[in-house]
Design a protein around this motif. Structure first.
Motif: not given
Length: 101
Positions: A71-79, A23-26
């Motif tokens: 929040p990690l799962d939300e970020e994963f779904r978003r990106r 998730l930290r990847r640009p």
């Protein structure tokens, strides 16, 4: 600290580290690594491990891990993008597009 606690912390910590690293990847969009071989960098494998741990941990620790994962799962779904070609049922994090399509 007991050996048992160290074991659980290591398992949870390693899986979370792998998931967070992805998730930290640009970039705006992220694509999961190709699925042909097991990769210690595959976030879907890390998320599988975290889901397994959720089923094995005691209630209080499970709740704490869930709070971390939301929040990690939300970020994963978003990106990541859903793979429209995926025909077999799978965990939601395995239904995302991979590199090489």
């Amino acid at each position: 600290m007991t050996a048992r606690r160290m074991y659980w912390e290591a398992r949870v910590g390693w899986a979370l580290k792998r998931y967070r690293r992805f998730l930290r990847r640009p970039g705006r969009w992220l694509y999961l690594p190709r699925a042909d071989l097991y990769s210690p960098h595959d976030p879907a494998d890390a998320r599988d491990e975290l889901e397994l741990l959720l089923s094995e941990l005691p209630p209080r620790t499970r709740a704490e891990l869930r709070r971390i994962l939301v929040p990690l799962d939300e970020e994963f779904r978003r990106r990541t993008l859903r793979d429209p070609a995926l025909e077999r049922p799978a965990a939601w994090w395995r239904q995302r597009l991979r590199d090489g399509y």
